[in-house]
Design a protein around this motif. Structure first.
Motif, mmCIF file in Angstrom:
data_model
loop_
_atom_site.group_PDB
_atom_site.id
_atom_site.type_symbol
_atom_site.label_atom_id
_atom_site.label_comp_id
_atom_site.label_asym_id
_atom_site.label_seq_id
_atom_site.Cartn_x
_atom_site.Cartn_y
_atom_site.Cartn_z
ATOM 1 N N GLU A 167 0.844 -1.189 0.000
ATOM 2 C CA GLU A 167 0.000 0.000 0.000
ATOM 3 C C GLU A 167 0.884 1.245 0.000
ATOM 4 O OE1 GLU A 167 -3.714 -0.633 2.421
ATOM 5 O OE2 GLU A 167 -2.320 -1.948 3.428
ATOM 6 N N LEU A 183 -5.057 -8.696 2.694
ATOM 7 C CA LEU A 183 -4.981 -7.999 1.412
ATOM 8 C C LEU A 183 -5.712 -8.799 0.333
ATOM 9 C CD1 LEU A 183 -3.622 -5.365 0.603
ATOM 10 C CD2 LEU A 183 -1.617 -6.677 -0.112
ATOM 11 N N ARG A 184 -5.481 -10.105 0.346
ATOM 12 C CA ARG A 184 -6.168 -10.961 -0.626
ATOM 13 C C ARG A 184 -7.678 -10.829 -0.458
ATOM 14 N NH1 ARG A 184 -6.712 -17.264 0.399
ATOM 15 N NH2 ARG A 184 -8.061 -16.319 1.961
ATOM 16 N N SER A 189 -9.288 -8.370 0.546
ATOM 17 C CA SER A 189 -9.774 -7.004 0.354
ATOM 18 C C SER A 189 -10.306 -6.788 -1.061
ATOM 19 C CB SER A 189 -8.653 -6.001 0.615
ATOM 20 O OG SER A 189 -8.284 -6.022 1.968
ATOM 21 N N PHE A 190 -10.159 -7.795 -1.916
ATOM 22 C CA PHE A 190 -10.642 -7.656 -3.296
ATOM 23 C C PHE A 190 -11.924 -8.446 -3.460
ATOM 24 C CE2 PHE A 190 -6.205 -6.639 -3.562
ATOM 25 C CZ PHE A 190 -6.175 -5.589 -4.454
ATOM 26 N N LEU A 231 -17.110 -8.586 3.221
ATOM 27 C CA LEU A 231 -15.671 -8.560 3.452
ATOM 28 C C LEU A 231 -15.349 -7.371 4.354
ATOM 29 C CD1 LEU A 231 -14.565 -9.126 -0.258
ATOM 30 C CD2 LEU A 231 -14.636 -10.840 1.543
ATOM 31 N N GLU A 232 -14.303 -7.478 5.115
ATOM 32 C CA GLU A 232 -14.017 -6.418 6.086
ATOM 33 C C GLU A 232 -12.758 -5.615 5.775
ATOM 34 O OE1 GLU A 232 -16.103 -5.472 8.182
ATOM 35 O OE2 GLU A 232 -17.507 -7.163 8.198
ATOM 36 N N GLY A 233 -11.969 -6.090 4.825
ATOM 37 C CA GLY A 233 -10.700 -5.408 4.608
ATOM 38 C C GLY A 233 -9.788 -5.594 5.810
ATOM 39 N N ILE A 234 -8.912 -4.645 6.040
ATOM 40 C CA ILE A 234 -8.025 -4.719 7.199
ATOM 41 C C ILE A 234 -8.279 -3.478 8.033
ATOM 42 C CG2 ILE A 234 -5.654 -4.983 7.981
ATOM 43 C CD1 ILE A 234 -4.931 -5.914 5.153
ATOM 44 N N PRO A 235 -8.810 -3.639 9.248
ATOM 45 C CA PRO A 235 -9.070 -2.457 10.067
ATOM 46 C C PRO A 235 -7.776 -1.698 10.386
ATOM 47 C CG PRO A 235 -9.765 -4.487 11.184
ATOM 48 C CD PRO A 235 -9.101 -4.897 9.924
ATOM 49 N N GLY A 236 -7.919 -0.432 10.686
ATOM 50 C CA GLY A 236 -6.750 0.367 11.057
ATOM 51 C C GLY A 236 -6.001 0.853 9.834
ATOM 52 N N SER A 237 -4.885 1.510 10.059
ATOM 53 C CA SER A 237 -4.074 1.976 8.938
ATOM 54 C C SER A 237 -2.611 1.674 9.217
ATOM 55 C CB SER A 237 -4.318 3.466 8.698
ATOM 56 O OG SER A 237 -4.425 4.152 9.910
ATOM 57 N N PRO A 238 -1.787 1.711 8.165
ATOM 58 C CA PRO A 238 -0.373 1.357 8.325
ATOM 59 C C PRO A 238 0.321 2.257 9.340
ATOM 60 C CG PRO A 238 -0.951 1.533 6.006
ATOM 61 C CD PRO A 238 -2.104 2.046 6.777
ATOM 62 N N ARG A 279 -2.905 -4.180 13.729
ATOM 63 C CA ARG A 279 -4.035 -4.472 12.842
ATOM 64 C C ARG A 279 -4.268 -5.968 12.711
ATOM 65 N NH1 ARG A 279 -2.775 -1.450 7.299
ATOM 66 N NH2 ARG A 279 -5.032 -1.440 7.026
ATOM 67 N N ASP A 300 -6.253 3.345 0.051
ATOM 68 C CA ASP A 300 -5.505 2.110 0.039
ATOM 69 C C ASP A 300 -6.450 0.922 -0.006
ATOM 70 O OD1 ASP A 300 -2.760 2.314 -0.142
ATOM 71 O OD2 ASP A 300 -2.597 3.109 1.885
ATOM 72 N N SER A 315 -6.613 -1.888 1.465
ATOM 73 C CA SER A 315 -7.105 -2.559 2.669
ATOM 74 C C SER A 315 -8.210 -1.777 3.357
ATOM 75 C CB SER A 315 -5.946 -2.807 3.638
ATOM 76 O OG SER A 315 -5.450 -1.592 4.137
ATOM 77 N N LEU A 369 -12.737 -1.502 1.530
ATOM 78 C CA LEU A 369 -13.936 -2.254 1.903
ATOM 79 C C LEU A 369 -14.686 -1.589 3.036
ATOM 80 C CD1 LEU A 369 -12.560 -5.806 1.481
ATOM 81 C CD2 LEU A 369 -14.597 -4.933 0.397
ATOM 82 N N GLU A 370 -13.948 -1.031 3.995
ATOM 83 C CA GLU A 370 -14.605 -0.332 5.098
ATOM 84 C C GLU A 370 -15.490 0.777 4.550
ATOM 85 O OE1 GLU A 370 -12.042 1.192 8.121
ATOM 86 O OE2 GLU A 370 -10.624 -0.455 7.863
ATOM 87 N N TYR A 400 -19.873 -5.719 -5.553
ATOM 88 C CA TYR A 400 -19.907 -5.887 -4.096
ATOM 89 C C TYR A 400 -20.953 -4.973 -3.462
ATOM 90 C CZ TYR A 400 -18.267 -6.027 0.737
ATOM 91 O OH TYR A 400 -18.191 -6.165 2.093
#
Lengths: 346, 359
Positions: free
Chosen positions: A59, A276-277, A279-280, A290-297, A312, B193, B195, B198-199, B227
């Motif tokens: 990212e 990440l996989r 997230s698509f 789908l939830e993606g990845i909570p939080g940020s880098p 995360r 980004d 990730s 989706l949120e 989606y």
């Protein structure tokens, strides 16, 4: 050909052999500023086989662009390569050269003929006041002084034809071409001197999906014909799953997983890769929430002492907070995650 | 899309937008950015508009947001035509009902002001004077609605102190400040980004479910459209070419362009055992969309279409109305050849046609 003193840790990420074209070891890049330097790339280690397509995915802020500007020595201050080496193995069996320490003069000789780059923004990569063909002639004659102007111009027309641009377009200026055509022209230009390695930095991010498909189809065909290796950088993992042989996943300046595209898709070992996989959303398979990845880098200026993904991570453990996981081999792949430490079952 | 029991909250009826541009030697040319577009947005439903850049999707969003006046056609809010005269009062009523979310969350918040100010301003403009306490409560509840909790953590931040995802949430919160009935999202996630995209989609989905917002989701990413949305509209070269329920449109396109778009899109869940050469093999030459200054006669896709017939070159295709609320503007339906679309390997056929033509 092989390098000495390989630690066991590096073996899986760098299967160095005669078919290796690029061998990156322990590369660190920092941005020096007024305060503490910020480390944007840390201990990056991988090897690229001849003719292979290695995808690098991450990212914004993951260090992927920093990495490729360091690889290609296109970095500018305040970025500085502080450690590591980038060994380039020429095809003709000559001694490998370390791109990090190469003199500008020798580096210049390698550019285009051994190593070339395709940038995201084709408009910036082409000279707006030169005819397209003339830019090819420039590159071709710079590296082969014996080539006549007419022959170089003829070669330019042939190269444009390879990416589906009609030869008479050689007389056009970049602004007279569509964005997709310009991007294809920069790819043809990158291949003009038959390099062994082409680094592509988000080459299709600025074009539409249909043009993207066409460009990638052409890259694959040209790679079959010329046999160059590709480092393909993108934020689009879904694209790499279809395109790349192997994929390196970067997070907070480090490679956290390196595996074949199939393994990355089927059995991701790092929770970030899995996230990440997932997230698509699928194009055809049934849609689930789908939830993606909570939080940020994390902020690279204030990295935690443990795993940078810990905050995360859905599978975070006690030791992740204190101990940084390093990229370790697991079979033919590598992962940097405590879940896969000896004695802990995932 | 065909549910007639619910009244559309926002409607475009046969809307066109032409722009005048000066060419290099000073002559004026007309860009036909959007032509003959009709669209209905229903409460609690999400319509996705997909297409490539230059297909007219952003112009459509801006027409619906009334940034532009349509050249012809009409926009209706809750059934009432929106007047051509720009009276301040009706402007304000319109903006209270219809809010636009831009692609770039970095450029759409005032960087000199804190989150609190950015939100309060929208509240003040649309609700008039309020007590300090009432305003604070509203700001906090807006941030909660976009999951920026606790609100006190974000109120006093400047936009540059927020991540891209947080910024886009603030942009959505600001849009919600006026309690709109329609949200127009112009590629609202494409600069975020991967990730955190989706949120954002899940947030839009909950706004639709819980608050009954009508949402227009403009994107070039078909997978994300599938989606999020209920219905998909496909645009090509300024025109709508196909529309219908999302799964039907994606799994069984009824227009050759839709088929090309779906085939070209990466599918992360494609069986990865499929040979890479098979995925990318025959997509060497796919052509490009036409100029909108001088669009092709007949069907605008005919210069690329492997099925193009004589009438496609001369006459605009009629709308074929199909089952399940679908339609497609394509001559294949008229001549009973629509079946051929199903199995057609579109990228391969186009590549073959175009490379034969250049030869």
């Amino acid at each position: 050909m092989t390098t000495t003193a390989l630690t066991a840790r590096n073996d899986a990420a760098r299967p160095v052999g005669s078919d290796t074209v690029l061998d990156v070891d322990g590369l660190c890049v920092e941005y020096a500023g007024a305060g503490e330097p910020v480390r944007a790339c840390t201990d990056v280690t991988f090897a690229l086989r001849r003719g292979e397509i290695l995808g690098i995915v991450g990212e914004s802020g993951s260090g992927k662009s920093t990495l490729i500007t360091a690889l290609t020595r296109l970095q500018r201050p305040p970025a500085v390569t502080t450690a590591g080496r980038v060994l380039f193995h020429p095809q003709d069996g000559e001694e490998p050269v370390d791109l990090v320490r190469l003199t500008p003069r020798k580096l210049r000789a390698l550019r285009w003929t051994s190593l070339s780059i395709v940038l995201q923004s084709a408009m910036d990569a082409l000279n707006p006041v030169m005819r397209l063909g003339a830019q090819f002639v420039d590159a071709l004659r710079e590296h082969d002084r014996s080539m006549s102007h007419t022959a170089a111009w003829e070669e330019a027309r042939r190269l444009l034809g390879l990416v589906g641009i009609s030869a008479d377009r050689a007389r056009s200026y970049p602004h007279e071409l569509s964005g997709g055509m310009r991007q294809r022209a920069t790819i043809a230009l990158a291949l003009a001197c038959r390099p062994e390695l082409v680094v592509m930095d988000e080459p299709t991010t600025a074009v539409d999906v249909v043009m993207q498909r066409q460009i990638l189809a052409q890259v694959l065909r040209l790679r079959r014909e010329f046999g160059f290796a590709v480092v393909f950088v993108t934020h689009d993992l879904s694209l790499l799953l279809e395109l790349a042989d192997r994929i390196a996943v970067m997070y907070a300046g480090r490679i956290v997983e390196l595996a074949s595209a199939t393994d990355v898709y089927r059995t991701p070992m790092h929770p970030y890769t899995r996230g990440l996989r997932d997230s698509f959303p699928p194009l055809h398979a049934p849609v689930t929430r789908l939830e993606g990845i909570p939080g940020s880098p994390p902020d690279l200026r204030a990295l935690p002492s443990g795993c940078p993904f810990a905050d995360r991570c859905p599978a975070v453990m006690e030791r992740c907070r204190t101990e940084l996981p390093l990229l370790e081999p697991h079979g033919g792949r590598s992962v940097a995650c405590h879940l896969h430490d000896e004695g802990i079952r995932p | 899309m065909t549910d007639t029991t619910i009244r559309p909250v926002l409607e475009a009826i046969d809307v066109s937008k032409h722009f005048s541009v000066a060419n290099g030697i000073g002559d004026a040319a007309v860009v036909r950015a959007v032509e003959g577009v009709s669209l209905r947005l229903l409460p609690g439903r999400i319509v996705a508009v997909v297409g490539e850049s230059g297909s007219g999707k952003t112009t459509l969003a801006r027409l619906l947001a009334r940034f532009y006046e349509p050249t012809t056609g009409e926009i209706r809010l809750a059934g009432a035509p929106v007047g051509r005269t720009r009276r301040a009062r009706s402007e304000k009523t319109y903006r209270k009902a219809v809010q636009l979310i831009f692609q770039d969350p970095f450029g759409s918040l005032n960087p000199l002001h804190r989150v609190r100010h950015n939100l309060e301003r929208a509240i003040a403009l649309h609700h008039g004077r309020m007590s300090r306490q009432a305003r604070d409560e509203r700001v906090a509840s807006l941030l909660e609605r976009v999951s920026l909790v606790p609100a006190s953590d974000y109120l006093d931040k400047f936009p540059h102190e927020l991540s891209g995802g947080q910024r886009q949430r603030v942009v959505i919160a600001r849009a919600l400040a006026v309690e709109p009935r329609v949200l127009l999202g112009d590629e609202p996630i494409s600069m975020l980004d991967v990730s955190i995209r989706l949120e954002m989609l899940n947030l839009l989905d909950s706004l639709r479910r819980e608050e009954g917002l009508a949402i227009l989701y403009i994107t070039h990413d078909i997978a994300s459209a599938r989606y999020l949305c209920d219905d998909i509209v496909v645009m090509y070269a300024g025109q709508m070419v196909e529309a219908g329920p999302k799964d039907e449109v994606i799994s069984n396109p009824q227009h050759p362009y839709t088929k090309l778009l779906v085939e070209s899109s990466p599918d992360p869940h494609r069986d990865v055992a499929v040979d890479r050469e098979a995925i990318f093999g025959d997509a060497d030459e796919l052509g490009e969309p036409p100029s909108l200054i001088d669009p092709p006669t007949g069907c605008r896709f005919h210069p690329r279409c492997p099925f193009a017939m004589e009438r496609c070159r001369t006459t605009e295709p009629p709308r074929a109305v199909l089952a399940e609320g679908r339609w497609a503007d394509c001559w294949l339906h008229e001549v009973g050849r629509a079946e051929e679309l199903h199995e057609a390997p579109m990228t391969e056929l186009i590549t073959r046609r175009l490379s034969e033509e250049t030869r």
